[in-house]
Design a protein around this motif. Structure first.
Motif, PDB file in Angstrom:
ATOM      1  N   ALA A 103      43.593  12.850  18.467  1.00  0.00           N
ATOM      2  CA  ALA A 103      44.240  13.554  19.567  1.00  0.00           C
ATOM      3  C   ALA A 103      44.515  15.003  19.178  1.00  0.00           C
ATOM      4  O   ALA A 103      44.364  15.923  19.983  1.00  0.00           O
ATOM      5  N   LEU A 104      44.894  15.201  17.918  1.00  0.00           N
ATOM      6  CA  LEU A 104      45.183  16.559  17.446  1.00  0.00           C
ATOM      7  C   LEU A 104      43.921  17.412  17.491  1.00  0.00           C
ATOM      8  O   LEU A 104      43.948  18.563  17.931  1.00  0.00           O
ATOM      9  N   ILE A 105      42.804  16.810  17.047  1.00  0.00           N
ATOM     10  CA  ILE A 105      41.553  17.573  16.974  1.00  0.00           C
ATOM     11  C   ILE A 105      40.971  17.789  18.367  1.00  0.00           C
ATOM     12  O   ILE A 105      40.623  18.905  18.749  1.00  0.00           O
ATOM     13  N   GLU A 106      40.933  16.693  19.153  1.00  0.00           N
ATOM     14  CA  GLU A 106      40.266  16.787  20.446  1.00  0.00           C
ATOM     15  C   GLU A 106      41.094  17.547  21.472  1.00  0.00           C
ATOM     16  O   GLU A 106      40.599  18.364  22.224  1.00  0.00           O
ATOM     17  N   ARG A 107      42.374  17.264  21.496  1.00  0.00           N
ATOM     18  CA  ARG A 107      43.177  17.846  22.583  1.00  0.00           C
ATOM     19  C   ARG A 107      44.038  19.016  22.121  1.00  0.00           C
ATOM     20  O   ARG A 107      44.661  19.690  22.922  1.00  0.00           O
TER      21      ARG A 107
END
Lengths: 252, 392
Positions: free
Chosen positions: B353-357
């Protein structure tokens, strides 16, 4: 046989709608009675008045000859009138064992005990285990009720009512929502209840009704339409009319 | 078919297991007592924490077990505080039955419990009906009335000047309250322990079981013949008495009675402490009280003026993401640890989630992913036991 539960001219109105229309009904000791009728006939409303969840607009309810019309649901329960609900009313965070031990403690008027840990009365635990075993719930008796399969929860619903050792037991669609394959188990359980208990079964599954009941009442638009033995009801053209009437009208 | 003896054992275990002592409990009480030697300079603060914990325990009884929300517990706390303070102030030199000094601390606590209990009983009928919101408002209203009465009855309570000259007799006729708070520490801890043990017995008894049943499904509780209203009146009264004892402890150990003891913020603080620690666990109030005061101290040192800001932030995080407060967190943590893969799945979801969003709120994905692993494992296990049941 003695009459254990009786209503006289029972009427319940919700605004302009008459949900129970002048019902006079008698239930004898040890009865195996089914209450049937089309959707919206007022079956559950009627049971709610018997069990004290609803107050009738007029008329009386008698339990063992005593007028209980103004009694609370709780007082009726401790006087031997138990019921199950169409929609499960369970304690989701308890285990079945906890649920039944609590129900037994309340029946024995030990619910006020505040110092002795619950479960230290082995006679209550034994009774709970026997009851749960007889309903085939022994394998899940220490699991969380909320996580049980629906059919299991329906059986526990019956177990709670039976734990009260009632004289009269009202079963509001015990098989509702239960898969076809598990319905027989519910019927077996109901059939195995003590002979002296008067049972009232509300059910849509006609197969279940005719296998269970020794007498049947048909409720239509809140009023008692006809009463009789299963064969009388099955062969009554008026009952067929009620159940099939709408279809026939559609065909005409 | 399962074996009868085995069923009996499992049934008994499932009903009784909660009442059995669990090893961290021993640890907790030993740690609490050993603080006497470990931090001898903070005994007064510790006594105050015990008192806060006792008050939070009283709220746990009504909220965590019986499901009644309350914002008015300070009314009973304050009534207890003033009752004990007045006994200690005016009882000096007088004796009950010729032997018990009227300003005896334990007698003061008994009176505090009785006074708070009477008012609790009388107002309990107001919380029987209605929704959570109604109950919140009713308890708040009762609290405000008692607070204002204490303010107006200046001749009795000293009003905003407070009640001076509160002089309790020595505890058990032997130990006088000292400046270092040593007697106060032992006295409050002992009272807390006794009250806690009584409540502990209570919640695991049939009565306690019935409270939990009422909280879960009052309709079903009624239809198995349970006198629901009478049970709620009883538990509300008992909780008021416990809050009264807590109040009595505070006015006795601080030798002062003040409007602050009956003030609304006390109700709110105690509720917050309970939510913080975890409602329905018994120990939630005690753990919450410790965390609350430690945080207050810690945050107060960093930002003396804005510590409540951080308190608010932490409260929000706890309530939104960790149901069940600190103890709920510990329980979840234990569950994660006992399910290998859950923590990993959670951490993985957060990273993704940190990387994608690129969202700072990525943490919320932890719980979802970890929960899924656990529930999958569980349904697998239930599936197996279900198969076993099919053979019955």
């Amino acid at each position: 046989m003695t009459v254990v539960l009786e209503t006289r001219n029972l009427v319940k109105k919700f605004g302009g709608i008459t949900a129970t229309d002048n019902v006079s009904f008698k239930l004898r000791k040890g009865a195996r009675h089914a209450l049937i009728g089309p959707n919206g006939a007022g079956k559950t409303t009627f049971v709610n008045q018997l069990s004290g969840v609803l107050q009738p607009t007029s008329g009386t309810v008698l339990l063992g000859g005593q007028d209980i019309t103004g009694w609370s649901a709780r007082r009726r329960a401790i006087s031997g009138l138990a019921r199950t609900f169409q929609i499960n009313q369970l304690f989701a965070d308890f285990t079945p064992a906890q649920t039944i031990v609590l129900a037994i403690a309340e029946r024995e008027n030990k619910g006020w005990e505040w110092f002795r840990p619950a479960g230290t009365r082995s006679e209550y635990v034994d009774e709970a285990v026997e009851l749960l075993r007889s309903l085939g719930l022994s394998d899940v008796l220490d699991q969380r009720v909320g996580s049980l399969a629906y059919g299991r929860q329906r059986l526990l619903e019956i177990a709670i009512a039976v734990a009260a050792k009632p004289h009269v037991l009202l079963l509001d669609e015990p098989a509702a929502g239960v898969p076809e394959s598990e319905r027989d188990q519910i019927l077996d359980v109901v059939s195995a209840l003590p002979e002296e208990v008067a049972l009232v079964l509300i059910e849509h599954d006609m197969d279940l009704v005719f296998r269970f009941a020794r007498s049947i009442s048909v409720l239509v638009n809140g009023a008692l339409f006809v009463e009789g033995t299963p064969s009388e009801i099955a062969n009554d053209p008026r009952v067929r009319q009620v159940y099939l009437g709408e279809e026939e009208l559609l065909h005409v | 078919m399962t074996d009868f003896t085995d069923d009996r054992l499992r049934a008994r275990e499932s009903v009784i297991s909660g009442s059995r002592w669990y090893w961290p409990e021993f640890l907790f009480w030993i740690a609490a007592a050993s603080l006497f030697f470990l931090v001898p300079t903070k005994l007064t603060l510790l006594s105050e924490i015990f008192i806060l914990g006792l008050m939070a325990l009283s709220i746990d009884l009504v909220l965590g077990f019986a499901g009644i929300v309350t914002l008015g517990q300070a009314a009973f706390f304050g009534l207890g505080a003033y009752s004990a303070a007045l006994m200690a102030k005016h009882g000096y030199g007088a004796f009950l039955f010729g032997i018990i000094p009227v300003n005896d601390p334990l007698l003061g606590l008994v009176v505090a419990a009785i006074v708070a209990g009477i008012v609790g009983f009388a107002t309990s009928f107001l919380v029987l009906r209605g929704s959570d919101l109604t109950r919140l408002m009713v308890t708040l209203g009762v609290g405000l009335i008692i607070e204002e009465l204490a303010n107006k009855m200046k001749s009795v309570t000293g009003g905003s000047d407070g009640l001076q000259g509160v002089m309790p007799a020595p505890v058990l006729g032997k130990w006088d309250f000292d400046l270092y708070g040593q007697v106060a520490f032992c006295y409050t801890l002992a009272v807390l322990f006794v009250m806690f043990m009584l409540v502990r017995r209570l919640v695991h008894s049939p009565f306690g079981l019935s409270l939990k049943a009422i909280k879960q499904n009052p309709l079903r509780a009624r239809t198995i013949g349970m006198p629901v209203n009478a049970r709620l009146v009883a538990v509300y009264t008992i909780a008021a008495m416990i809050a009264g004892v807590a109040g009595g402890l505070l006015s006795q150990t601080t030798q002062f009675g003040s409007l602050d003891m009956v003030a609304f913020h006390r109700s709110a603080d105690a509720l917050l402490i309970l939510i913080f620690g975890g409602a329905g666990y018994l120990y939630g109030g005690l753990v919450g009280a410790v965390a609350f005061r430690v945080m207050q101290d810690f945050l107060g040192n960093i930002t003396p003026q804005y510590w409540q800001f951080w308190l608010g932030v932490i409260l929000l995080i706890l309530v939104l993401f960790v149901r069940g407060g600190i103890l709920g967190l510990l329980r979840n943590g234990r569950e994660f640890l006992s399910h290998p893969g859950a923590a990993k799945a959670g951490a993985g979801a957060v990273l993704r989630a940190l990387i994608e969003r690129r969202s700072p709120l990525a943490l919320i994905f932890f719980k979802g992913a970890a929960k899924k692993v656990i529930s999958d494992k569980r349904s697998e296990r239930d599936g197996e036991s279900g198969k076993g049941a099919g053979g019955v």
